[in-house]
Motif scaffolding. Structure first.
Motif, mmCIF file in Angstrom:
data_model
loop_
_atom_site.group_PDB
_atom_site.id
_atom_site.type_symbol
_atom_site.label_atom_id
_atom_site.label_comp_id
_atom_site.label_asym_id
_atom_site.label_seq_id
_atom_site.Cartn_x
_atom_site.Cartn_y
_atom_site.Cartn_z
ATOM 1 N N PHE A 178 50.845 -5.095 -26.824
ATOM 2 C CA PHE A 178 50.300 -4.135 -27.776
ATOM 3 C C PHE A 178 49.867 -2.898 -26.999
ATOM 4 C CE2 PHE A 178 46.558 -2.719 -30.405
ATOM 5 C CZ PHE A 178 47.329 -2.237 -31.442
ATOM 6 N N PHE A 180 47.880 0.507 -26.507
ATOM 7 C CA PHE A 180 46.818 1.392 -26.946
ATOM 8 C C PHE A 180 45.989 1.798 -25.743
ATOM 9 C CE2 PHE A 180 42.777 -1.021 -26.835
ATOM 10 C CZ PHE A 180 43.272 -2.256 -26.491
ATOM 11 N N ASN A 224 48.279 6.454 -30.912
ATOM 12 C CA ASN A 224 48.892 6.070 -32.182
ATOM 13 C C ASN A 224 50.398 5.928 -32.044
ATOM 14 O OD1 ASN A 224 46.409 6.086 -33.533
ATOM 15 N ND2 ASN A 224 46.559 8.279 -33.970
ATOM 16 N N LYS A 227 51.274 2.510 -30.820
ATOM 17 C CA LYS A 227 51.202 1.510 -31.883
ATOM 18 C C LYS A 227 52.424 1.598 -32.796
ATOM 19 C CE LYS A 227 46.133 1.580 -32.063
ATOM 20 N NZ LYS A 227 44.952 1.865 -32.920
ATOM 21 N N LYS A 228 52.741 2.822 -33.209
ATOM 22 C CA LYS A 228 53.831 3.028 -34.158
ATOM 23 C C LYS A 228 55.181 2.613 -33.595
ATOM 24 C CE LYS A 228 55.943 6.626 -37.039
ATOM 25 N NZ LYS A 228 55.872 8.067 -37.449
ATOM 26 N N ARG A 230 55.777 0.576 -30.941
ATOM 27 C CA ARG A 230 55.624 -0.573 -30.050
ATOM 28 C C ARG A 230 56.929 -1.347 -29.901
ATOM 29 N NH1 ARG A 230 54.327 -5.673 -31.561
ATOM 30 N NH2 ARG A 230 53.639 -4.925 -33.597
#
Length: 303
Positions: A178, A180, A224, A227-228, A230
């Motif tokens: 993940f 971030f 962001n 995340k988008k 990934r």
């Protein structure tokens, strides 16, 4: 008694206002020397700073260095000379919005643009038909992953990932990577000083405080984006045939030991790993330049 969050908010506003008005520090002699030894190329009207050193005689190998957030190409200063003894060309750039490169405002900063800037630099230097090693850290890891996704394998001999904000954290109840950003409060010494100086320069008082804040938030959109996208960027790591290597500092608070290392090996079993001494944290190239350089060269020389 007011709610605690109201009190925190009332305290934070004046502190933020004071911070944004702190003038940027003068450049140190080392940074002045770093800038004078580099140059600029133009990408879509933006002046991008880079350094390009010719090194080892008899070697044709090239390495391009991609720095992290919120710093600059100066992250590589302690291993630069060591790299020139192994590589024919050692190249580093300041991403747009960082270091000595332009900081346009307003601007939609993105990982995709930064990857295109790296491609532009490679073309500018006439290296787009040659194999290139990528050495990346932090923010630069995500740029490197985007380059992987663009199928630049023919341009890369190997891709090194050393510990970053990029390859982080377990998703709750899921064994996936993940992406971030989480700030670390445990930096010290030259790492802390360099970070503070860079942030101060990002928030130059030559711009109004509100614009400075917007600029910083614009830069931080990469969080962001991780995340988008990934699946796009983790997928690039999982499917590439390019050799991967991780240099890991066990004390890194962003990627805690041993959970991070276990996850990394599970998701990317084809990657090799070097684990540095227990006291090494998030900036191993600054905290332990000798150990870091040895780990990297052992990997490169294994081919």
């Amino acid at each position: 008694m007011k709610e605690w969050w109201v009190q925190v908010g009332l305290l934070s506003v004046p502190l933020l206002a004071v911070y944004l008005h702190i003038p940027p520090p003068k450049l140190s002699p080392a940074l002045l020397s770093w800038r004078s030894s580099g140059g600029y190329f133009t990408y879509k009207d933006q002046n991008i700073f880079y350094r390009d050193s010719t090194g080892a005689v008899g070697s044709s190998d090239i390495v391009v260095l991609l720095h992290g957030f919120p710093t600059s190409s100066y992250d590589w200063c302690k291993i630069w000379e060591g790299l020139t003894q192994r590589f024919h060309r050692v190249i580093a750039l300041d991403f747009v919005g960082f270091g000595f490169s332009d900081k346009p405002r307003p601007h939609r900063y993105s990982i995709f643009e930064q990857a295109s800037i790296v491609e532009g630099l490679v073309r500018h230097l006439g290296l787009h038909h040659q194999r290139i090693n990528l050495l990346s850290h932090d923010y630069g890891d995500t740029v490197a992953q985007e380059l992987l996704h663009r199928s630049l394998q023919l341009l890369m001999l190997c891709l090194l990932f050393f510990l970053s904000h990029t390859l982080t954290r377990l998703l709750s109840c899921r064994s996936e990577l993940f992406f971030f950003f989480k700030g670390s409060g445990q930096s010290s010494g030259p790492t802390r000083s360099l970070r503070q100086q860079t942030i101060s320069r990002l928030c130059s008082t030559r711009q109004r405080p509100l614009r400075n804040t917007r600029f910083l938030f614009s830069i931080l959109q990469y969080i962001n984006q991780r995340k988008k996208h990934r699946d796009r960027w983790v997928g690039a790591l999982m499917s590439t045939s390019v050799p991967l290597h991780l240099i890991y500092g066990p004390l890194d608070p962003v990627n805690p030991h041993p959970e991070f290392l276990q996850l990394y090996k599970k998701v990317l079993p084809m990657s090799t790993v070097s684990v540095l001494d227990d006291h090494i944290s998030h900036y191993p190239q600054l905290e332990d330049p000798t150990g870091f350089l040895n780990a990297y060269l052992n990997f490169i020389n294994s081919f």
